[in-house]
Design a protein around this motif. Structure first.
Motif, short mmCIF file in Angstrom:
data_model
loop_
_atom_site.label_atom_id
_atom_site.label_comp_id
_atom_site.label_asym_id
_atom_site.label_seq_id
_atom_site.Cartn_x
_atom_site.Cartn_y
_atom_site.Cartn_z
N GLY A 37 0.86 -1.21 0.09
CA GLY A 37 -0.15 -0.11 -0.11
C GLY A 37 0.77 1.34 0.17
N LEU A 38 1.93 1.32 0.95
CA LEU A 38 2.80 2.40 0.77
C LEU A 38 3.51 2.45 -0.53
CD1 LEU A 38 4.36 1.89 4.49
CD2 LEU A 38 2.66 3.71 3.68
N GLY A 39 3.99 1.49 -1.14
CA GLY A 39 4.52 1.44 -2.19
C GLY A 39 3.57 1.98 -3.40
N ALA A 40 2.39 1.53 -3.23
CA ALA A 40 1.33 2.35 -4.22
C ALA A 40 1.25 3.98 -4.29
CB ALA A 40 0.28 1.58 -4.25
N TRP A 41 1.49 4.32 -3.07
CA TRP A 41 1.47 5.81 -2.90
C TRP A 41 2.84 6.40 -3.08
CZ3 TRP A 41 3.54 7.89 2.07
CH2 TRP A 41 3.13 9.20 2.32
#
Length: 230
Positions: free
Chosen positions: A191-195
């Motif tokens: 999720g953080l990587g998608a952000w």
């Protein structure tokens, strides 16, 4: 079962003396590295400060590992001299459980120190030493995994004392707990990587360490609980 014969006892005594001396040397070396790292790092900035901070972290880890081993191999511990096979099995399994309490604590300490390096990496100021620093907790995570799975040298050498049906049950439950934590951590990292891709990558050491720590502590906790029931 009979107690150790004289030849085995002398062999074990020599091995324990060597291990105790090695543990003391490790404590001294770790303390020196940590002391030098802190003393010099306090008066440095930027990359130099990070390098000496990494050295201090490595020194602390070495000292704690040496202290743990020195306590196990201390000269005053004479119970092993007359231990039967069941007593040796209990001792080795207790040592394994202690390792799975100590190593996760060291991994968490290394992870805390690595947080500073992660911040530098995310801000674009990261250097080689920062990337090395965030790798230290992952190395301890692999060490925890090796002990939990019985892949370490001590476990392989004493497999007939450390491998039984109860160990297999505890290992399975511990690895399930570690896998769940790892999946949760990897999901958060995704999720953080998608952000922000760099934040997601930086979160991976935390997820990997958390998964291994969960497995190790779960094994040690279950071992203690089953020991109480026994």
């Amino acid at each position: 079962m009979t107690a150790m014969d004289d030849r085995e006892m002398r062999k074990e005594a020599r091995a324990r003396r060597k291990k105790f001396a090695s543990a003391l040397a490790t404590i001294i070396l770790g303390g020196l590295i940590a002391g030098v790292g802190v003393a010099i790092g306090l008066y440095r900035t930027g990359e130099e400060a990070t390098v000496w901070g990494v050295a201090a972290g490595v020194g602390v880890g070495l000292a704690m590992g040496g202290l743990f081993m020195a306590w196990i191999m201390r000269p005053g511990a004479n119970g092993w001299r007359t231990e039967t096979e069941p007593l040796k099995r209990d001792r080795l399994q207790t040592q394994r459980a202690r390792q799975l309490w100590v190593f996760p604590m060291v991994a968490i300490l290394m992870l805390t120190l690595a947080a500073w390096s992660t911040e530098d990496i995310l801000s674009g100021r990261g250097e080689l030493s920062d990337f090395l620093m965030i790798g230290l907790p992952v190395l301890y995570a692999w060490l925890i995994l090796a002990v939990t799975m019985g892949w370490d040298g001590q476990s392989r050498k004493n497999r007939r004392f450390l491998e039984d049906e109860l160990t297999q049950v505890l290992r399975a439950r511990a690895m399930i707990a570690g896998f769940v934590v790892l999946m949760a951590g990897a999901t958060v990292a995704l999720g953080l990587g998608a952000w922000r891709p760099e934040v997601g990558v930086a979160a991976l050491p935390f997820a990997l360490t958390a998964g291994a720590v969960a497995a190790g502590i779960r094994f040690a906790w279950l071992d203690r609980e089953f020991g109480k029931d026994g």
